[in-house]
Scaffold this motif. Sequence first.
Motif, PDB file in Angstrom:
ATOM      1  N   UNK A 248     -41.156  17.373   0.017  1.00  0.00           N
ATOM      2  CA  UNK A 248     -40.764  16.569  -1.144  1.00  0.00           C
ATOM      3  C   UNK A 248     -39.326  16.073  -1.010  1.00  0.00           C
ATOM      4  N   UNK A 249     -38.443  16.912  -0.461  1.00  0.00           N
ATOM      5  CA  UNK A 249     -37.070  16.480  -0.227  1.00  0.00           C
ATOM      6  C   UNK A 249     -37.025  15.298   0.737  1.00  0.00           C
ATOM      7  N   UNK A 250     -37.764  15.407   1.845  1.00  0.00           N
ATOM      8  CA  UNK A 250     -37.754  14.322   2.836  1.00  0.00           C
ATOM      9  C   UNK A 250     -38.352  13.045   2.255  1.00  0.00           C
ATOM     10  N   UNK A 251     -39.409  13.192   1.474  1.00  0.00           N
ATOM     11  CA  UNK A 251     -40.051  12.024   0.859  1.00  0.00           C
ATOM     12  C   UNK A 251     -39.074  11.282  -0.042  1.00  0.00           C
ATOM     13  N   UNK A 252     -38.180  12.054  -0.680  1.00  0.00           N
ATOM     14  CA  UNK A 252     -37.187  11.442  -1.574  1.00  0.00           C
ATOM     15  C   UNK A 252     -35.942  10.986  -0.828  1.00  0.00           C
ATOM     16  N   UNK A 253     -35.936  11.131   0.496  1.00  0.00           N
ATOM     17  CA  UNK A 253     -34.797  10.700   1.291  1.00  0.00           C
ATOM     18  C   UNK A 253     -33.660  11.686   1.349  1.00  0.00           C
ATOM     19  N   UNK A 254     -33.929  12.937   0.986  1.00  0.00           N
ATOM     20  CA  UNK A 254     -32.889  13.972   1.011  1.00  0.00           C
ATOM     21  C   UNK A 254     -32.981  14.742   2.330  1.00  0.00           C
ATOM     22  N   UNK A 255     -32.103  14.419   3.260  1.00  0.00           N
ATOM     23  CA  UNK A 255     -32.021  15.138   4.532  1.00  0.00           C
ATOM     24  C   UNK A 255     -30.758  15.992   4.521  1.00  0.00           C
ATOM     25  N   UNK A 273     -43.008  27.569  11.603  1.00  0.00           N
ATOM     26  CA  UNK A 273     -44.183  27.178  10.829  1.00  0.00           C
ATOM     27  C   UNK A 273     -43.982  25.852  10.110  1.00  0.00           C
ATOM     28  N   UNK A 274     -42.800  25.649   9.538  1.00  0.00           N
ATOM     29  CA  UNK A 274     -42.535  24.436   8.768  1.00  0.00           C
ATOM     30  C   UNK A 274     -42.215  23.238   9.654  1.00  0.00           C
ATOM     31  N   UNK A 275     -41.647  23.494  10.818  1.00  0.00           N
ATOM     32  CA  UNK A 275     -41.233  22.421  11.717  1.00  0.00           C
ATOM     33  C   UNK A 275     -39.733  22.227  11.673  1.00  0.00           C
ATOM     34  N   UNK A 276     -39.088  22.363  12.822  1.00  0.00           N
ATOM     35  CA  UNK A 276     -37.627  22.248  12.855  1.00  0.00           C
ATOM     36  C   UNK A 276     -37.164  20.847  12.483  1.00  0.00           C
ATOM     37  N   UNK A 277     -38.036  19.843  12.661  1.00  0.00           N
ATOM     38  CA  UNK A 277     -37.647  18.487  12.284  1.00  0.00           C
ATOM     39  C   UNK A 277     -37.430  18.373  10.776  1.00  0.00           C
ATOM     40  N   UNK A 278     -38.103  19.245  10.001  1.00  0.00           N
ATOM     41  CA  UNK A 278     -37.921  19.251   8.556  1.00  0.00           C
ATOM     42  C   UNK A 278     -36.634  19.963   8.144  1.00  0.00           C
ATOM     43  N   UNK A 279     -36.161  20.874   8.967  1.00  0.00           N
ATOM     44  CA  UNK A 279     -35.102  21.789   8.547  1.00  0.00           C
ATOM     45  C   UNK A 279     -33.805  21.670   9.325  1.00  0.00           C
ATOM     46  N   UNK A 280     -33.796  20.964  10.449  1.00  0.00           N
ATOM     47  CA  UNK A 280     -32.593  20.890  11.283  1.00  0.00           C
ATOM     48  C   UNK A 280     -31.397  20.405  10.473  1.00  0.00           C
ATOM     49  N   UNK A 281     -30.273  21.086  10.662  1.00  0.00           N
ATOM     50  CA  UNK A 281     -29.054  20.727   9.959  1.00  0.00           C
ATOM     51  C   UNK A 281     -28.823  21.506   8.686  1.00  0.00           C
TER      52      UNK A 281
END
Length: 427
Positions: A248-255, A273-281
């Motif tokens: 939901x954060x990524x969908x809203x443009x919140x990285x 499990x979630x994917x590092x692309x979702x969480x990196x940084x």
Amino acid sequence: MTARNNRKRKFEASARKLQLLVFLVLVIFQLSGCIQRDPEPIRIGILHSLSGTMAGSESALVDAALLAVEEINESGGILGRAIDPVVADGKSEKLTFASEAERLIREESVSVIFGTWTSEHRKAVKNIVEKHDSLLFYPLQYEGLEQSPNIVYLGSTPNQQIIPAVEWCHRFIGPRMFLVGSDYIFPRVANAIISDELAEFGVDAVGEEYVPLGSTDFEPVVQKILQSEPDVILNTVNGDSNQAFFRALRKAGISSDVIPVMSFSIGEPEIQSLGSEELAGNFSAWSYFQSIDTSTNRDFLKAFHAHFGIERVIGDPMEAINLGVHLWASAVKMSGSVDPEDVKSAMGGKAFSAARGAIRVDGNNQHLWQAARIGRVREDGQFDIVWESDILPPANFPASRSRSEWQQLLDSLYEAWGRNWANPGAP
């Protein structure tokens, strides 16, 4: 004369056979006294969610505990006895955790239980181990405000995780913080501790929202985050709800370069499990990260990967439960007993070299002295450790309020939730 000699020789031969038979019987009898059956193994319980919303976080802890059991058995066991682990599934349900703890103690005759994750489940098992005067080793960081003679708390206390993370965020990211968590005891108390800490800085949280465990609907929360424009999000969401939250954060443009997230329950296995692309940084606060560069940690990683494969990753609670099994075994050896009182006496004040670094069991509250660390998620799913403390004493009751005030908070939540440790009416 010849017949008499023949009878004599036959008699002497028979006598020799009889003597040999008697001799063999005596030898067998003597040997049988030396041959002993293998002593009964020491049974231990491993109690985690292997199904339900918490299974993704908890199931890996069973592997880490079983690795410790195998290592101990390969080195000769304890007091000449092997360890026999009994694994039980809490099914992410407090009543199941309680009933399985009861079964492990009464029917399986375990000497100790290692397990649980959420504070709601720990409190359910706490009632059982206290009733039977048994022992639980709890491997998670938690909100504190508890001290049981029947629990050894292996995870970080608030002053070893929550408070340092808030101070670090305030110093290096900014004062505007939005709090989001699952609606049960740990996030509620953690956010009360955070609010007290923010008050010391003269600020308030810009938002505070909760969702039920297992929830997948985070769009209303994310909209409130966008409206409040925080510098950082402090995340106490637990279990598989984190997948929906970060999506939901990524969908809203919140990285992470827009609004970073500091998480208190996301480690390497959750990232995988979630994917590092979702969480990196983004950031997490723990006492252990797989990337700790010490010989003790490298040895731990080598042993774990040899058993479960190089692709497996290790998070703080996994290292903690492995440490807990070894710590308990060491105390049993020292005391010569599996009795909980003897084990606790042997552990009190004991220093131990662990993969997370030097630790010590506090003899007063049965929590660990240990370091606090903050890590930034890398693209490969591991953490760069950006800050770490010296070894810290465990303060399970934060100094921002008195014990009676903290107890009032606990009582109010428990009663408001219908004498539960999670909100059963959360939307």
